[in-house]
Design a protein around this motif. Structure first.
Motif, PDB file in Angstrom:
ATOM      1  N   GLU A  51       4.828   6.531  -1.496  1.00 48.12           N
ATOM      2  CA  GLU A  51       5.533   6.875  -0.262  1.00 48.12           C
ATOM      3  C   GLU A  51       6.671   5.882  -0.008  1.00 48.12           C
ATOM      4  O   GLU A  51       6.870   4.950  -0.787  1.00 48.12           O
ATOM      5  CB  GLU A  51       4.530   6.926   0.893  1.00 48.12           C
ATOM      6  N   THR A  71       0.836  -1.212   0.000  1.00 48.52           N
ATOM      7  CA  THR A  71       0.000   0.000   0.000  1.00 48.52           C
ATOM      8  C   THR A  71       0.863   1.252   0.000  1.00 48.52           C
ATOM      9  O   THR A  71       0.590   2.220  -0.728  1.00 48.52           O
ATOM     10  CB  THR A  71      -0.938   0.003   1.232  1.00 48.52           C
ATOM     11  N   THR A  72       1.904   1.252   0.824  1.00 52.46           N
ATOM     12  CA  THR A  72       2.801   2.416   0.913  1.00 52.46           C
ATOM     13  C   THR A  72       3.497   2.672  -0.418  1.00 52.46           C
ATOM     14  O   THR A  72       3.587   3.822  -0.878  1.00 52.46           O
ATOM     15  CB  THR A  72       3.856   2.196   2.024  1.00 52.46           C
ATOM     16  N   ASP A  91       2.452   1.737  -3.392  1.00 52.26           N
ATOM     17  CA  ASP A  91       1.437   2.149  -4.376  1.00 52.26           C
ATOM     18  C   ASP A  91       1.069   3.620  -4.227  1.00 52.26           C
ATOM     19  O   ASP A  91       0.720   4.285  -5.208  1.00 52.26           O
ATOM     20  CB  ASP A  91       0.176   1.275  -4.234  1.00 52.26           C
ATOM     21  N   LYS A  92       1.127   4.131  -3.003  1.00 60.70           N
ATOM     22  CA  LYS A  92       0.814   5.561  -2.777  1.00 60.70           C
ATOM     23  C   LYS A  92       1.977   6.482  -3.121  1.00 60.70           C
ATOM     24  O   LYS A  92       1.878   7.692  -2.965  1.00 60.70           O
ATOM     25  CB  LYS A  92       0.414   5.772  -1.308  1.00 60.70           C
ATOM     26  N   LYS A 149       2.454  13.578   6.664  1.00 65.86           N
ATOM     27  CA  LYS A 149       1.566  12.411   6.636  1.00 65.86           C
ATOM     28  C   LYS A 149       1.722  11.566   7.904  1.00 65.86           C
ATOM     29  O   LYS A 149       2.804  11.489   8.467  1.00 65.86           O
ATOM     30  CB  LYS A 149       1.877  11.554   5.400  1.00 65.86           C
TER      31      LYS A 149
END
Length: 728
Positions: free
Chosen positions: A418, A412-413, A415-416, A589
């Motif tokens: 980050e 997820t990280t 893909d964002k 963030k």
């Protein structure tokens, strides 16, 4: 004629005394000289000089041995000032180390009292205008005007031909001279803007400045702005023409701290750490000694920097075990800092998000002043920490190194867009290699440890003596060709990440990937520039890193440091988890952390997940009090070493019996085999002694040290380590 008392360069206990030589000229205490010692020409360090009216013959008749003259003098002035010379003698007494080893610990290689000299000063040809007159031609006059605007410009940077310069030299307008130049261990940086302190930060600064000469413990959570407090304090002392010492534990942190200080203070900053080239160390040391800088930033040994009029000494990450020197002289940096501060009437600031129990206990007792920074800058929240029980993962038939929540969070990280930091405190590919047919485990022949698989280099390595072999083709025990790598290290995890995660670009950050000069800086710069989205590393990544886009931190095996046979294991695990968690969510963030563990209910892990230092402190202190460990006592480790296994246990028992007879109010544990019984072909047993007052034991230890290391040299060696940080 003069009698010169000289320490010889060999740092062994049997030679820890001065030897008398003669000199026709008076010499200064603290300089190096060439001497004849037996059949060797070596370097000596002048301890004292006394004049005599007797002739050489009369002296020799009086003392009964032959005197030799000093061969040559190396230094024009003492290497160390009076304060540091006295400190070397004090350090020798404190650590039971030879005096020459203390002097050598204080100096860069080129200035150590040792014969293996390397780099000297660096020079370059420069052009200097010596006569303000007109040149013969227009072109020559143009060159001369340029040189007037650029005094002492290096010859290679002059944009005119050598022939033209030669003509100007013949006319007497200029001269080409050789000038010393300093090597630059860092690139030039721009001046930083002044940052307004928060109310909490200003309160800390005011408190420290109003209690000059005290030791202050600054307990601030990760991201609370401790560095800005250090910079403001440094600016104050610099304004008062006082020197500042800024110490960091890891070499990897030094470039970042140097960058911050250089941005604020420019050329006033010098740097000292072991990854500088020999020439850079030599130049930086001389800049400090010549008082050309007022701020020194460096690792452990920078505490000996020859600064005058010190106003403040700051130790960032004061809890870190890197501040303990593990070879002679075995000193604790904070102890040396306090001694130097007392001499200069300076303040000492110990900063950490996770202070050592000893420091925090002293602060609660009022021995240190305690200052707190409980919140992150601009009220940014601390990251959310999730504990994953790996036993439950196994029950769910997930046998991967990554738990399901860890996999999901990493993907997820990425893909964002980050960044991720992953901690595994074990380098190499696998822990050991085993033959699948006979079960033989490949071990180091010199140390009592298995060889670690370093797959990328096709080597098996010992992490203690650097012994290395090629990956075996056949088993040395049964001849089989079937091997299996057991366990995992950062190299294996790097391989797994590239298979598991779509779009993953990994940078591995450990001792193996940062060996080259500025290796730390280059890797971190790549990560900062988004050339990678995952930074995988050992404990080196846990401290000091500040990347705005890192929103997820994963700890792959929190139990590695928890299961070490050391009374500080829980404390180190808590500190490591808190420090690495603090790398997450430092920008705008929210940060997220996952800790994988087989001990999800252990207080070191649960307290770290809550960022609760105080609860951990009180829980750990209960165990320390029951078991009578620091800070409820002081400790000394006595390591008995010998190449002959048959002698070692008997000597260890003799040492214990002597201590029981000649020391008072002590608790003696052992002797027992060291965690690693054989290291570099030397067998090792250890005795631990707990005591409240050093007077109760110091004389006995001094006698033991003197007997085994001076009188009985060769058979067995004794190492006394006060405040031991390693039980290996």
């Amino acid at each position: 004629m003069y009698i010169v008392k000289v320490l010889v360069e060999h740092p062994v206990h049997s030679l820890d005394t001065t030897f008398d030589y003669l000199s026709h000229e008076p010499l200064l205490k603290g300089i190096r000289v060439w001497i004849r010692f037996g059949y060797q020409k070596i370097i000596g360090y002048v301890e004292s000089i006394e004049e005599t009216v007797l002739s050489q013959e009369e002296l020799e008749k009086q003392v009964g041995f032959h005197y030799q003259y000093i061969i040559d003098v190396i230094d024009e002035e003492p290497l160390l000032n009076e304060e540091l010379q006295d400190l070397a003698n004090q350090l020798s007494r404190m650590t039971l180390s030879p005096r020459i080893s203390c002097l050598q610990a204080m100096l860069p290689t080129q200035l150590k009292p040792a014969s293996h000299q390397a780099v000297g000063m660096k020079t370059q040809l420069c052009v200097e205008v010596i006569m303000d007159q007109s040149a013969k031609t227009v072109k020559q006059q143009e060159c001369l005007s340029f040189l007037k605007k650029h005094p002492d410009i290096p010859l290679k940077e002059v944009p005119y031909s050598r022939a033209l310069l030669k003509n100007l030299e013949k006319q007497g307008c200029i001269q080409i001279i050789e000038k010393e130049v300093y090597r630059q261990p860092f690139s030039m940086t721009h001046q930083a803007k002044h940052i307004q302190l928060t109310v909490q930060q200003q309160k800390v600064v005011d408190g420290i400045l109003s209690h000059q000469g005290r030791v202050a413990l600054l307990h601030g959570v990760t991201g609370s702005g401790k560095t800005e407090v250090y910079l403001t304090l440094a600016a104050h002392y610099l304004k008062n023409n006082q020197a500042v010492m800024m110490l960091v534990p890891e070499i990897s942190l030094t470039p970042m701290m140097v960058e911050v200080f250089r941005e604020r203070f420019g050329d006033q900053v010098a740097i000292l750490h072991s990854r500088l080239s020999q020439g850079e160390k030599y130049d930086e040391y001389r800049r400090i000694k010549r008082q050309e800088v007022k701020i020194v930033v460096g690792a452990r040994s920078a505490v000996f920097a020859p600064l005058e009029n010190i106003g403040i000494i700051i130790l960032d990450e004061e809890h870190d075990p890197s501040y303990k020197q593990e070879s002679k002289p075995r000193y604790l940096t904070s102890q040396i800092a306090k001694i130097r501060a007392k001499t200069h009437h300076a303040s000492v600031v110990l900063g950490s998000a996770t202070p050592s129990l000893e420091s925090y206990a002293r602060a609660l007792k009022g021995i240190y002043d305690l200052y707190e920074l409980p919140d992150r800058i601009n009220q940014k929240p601390l990251p959310h920490v999730e504990i994953v029980d790996m036993i439950q993962q196994t029950r769910q038939h997930n046998y991967s190194l990554f738990s399901i929540p860890m996999k999901q969070s990493i993907q997820t990280t990425i893909d964002k867009g980050e960044q991720v930091i992953l901690l595994l405190n074990k380098r190499g590919y696998a822990t050991y290699v085993q033959c699948q047919d006979c079960g033989e485990v490949l071990k180091c022949p010199h140390c009592d440890v298995t060889l670690t698989d370093h797959r990328s280099e096709h080597k098996l390595k010992c992490h203690y003596c650097e012994y290395m072999i090629d990956y075996p083709r056949v088993c040395p025990h049964c001849g089989s060709t079937h091997f299996k790598s057991i366990g995992y290290g950062t190299q294996k995890i790097e391989e797994e990440i590239e298979k598991l995660f779509h779009g993953a670009k990994v940078l591995r950050y450990d001792v193996d990937t940062t060996r080259q000069k500025n290796g730390h800086l280059k890797l971190l710069e790549k990560f900062r520039n988004k050339e990678a989205n995952i930074l995988l590393g050992t404990q080196m990544i846990a401290k000091g890193l500040d990347f705005e886009d890192v929103t997820f931190v994963g700890v792959l095996n929190a139990d590695l440091s928890l299961n070490v046979p050391d009374f500080r294991a829980s404390e180190r695990t808590f500190q490591l988890l808190c420090q690495v968690s603090g790398r997450s969510g430092r920008g705008q963030k929210q940060g997220h952390v996952i800790i994988q563990t087989y001990n999800p209910d252990h207080y070191a892990i649960t307290c770290a997940a809550k960022h609760d230092y105080v609860s951990f402190f009180h829980q750990e202190m209960k165990y320390r009090q029951v078991a009578k460990y620091p800070p409820y006592c002081h400790m000394v480790s006595i390591l008995i070493q010998s190449k002959q296994e048959k002698w070692i246990h008997q000597v260890a028992m003799d040492v214990k019996n002597y201590l029981q007879t000649h020391s008072h109010q002590t608790i003696i544990l052992g002797p027992a085999k060291s965690t690693i019984y054989k290291m570099q072909d030397i067998y090792r047993e250890r005795i631990l002694v707990k005591f409240l007052n050093s007077k109760d034991i110091y004389e006995a230890l001094n006698n033991i040290n003197d007997y085994y290391n001076k009188q009985q040299k060769g058979k067995v060696r004794i190492v006394c380590d006060f405040n031991p940080y390693s039980q290996i």
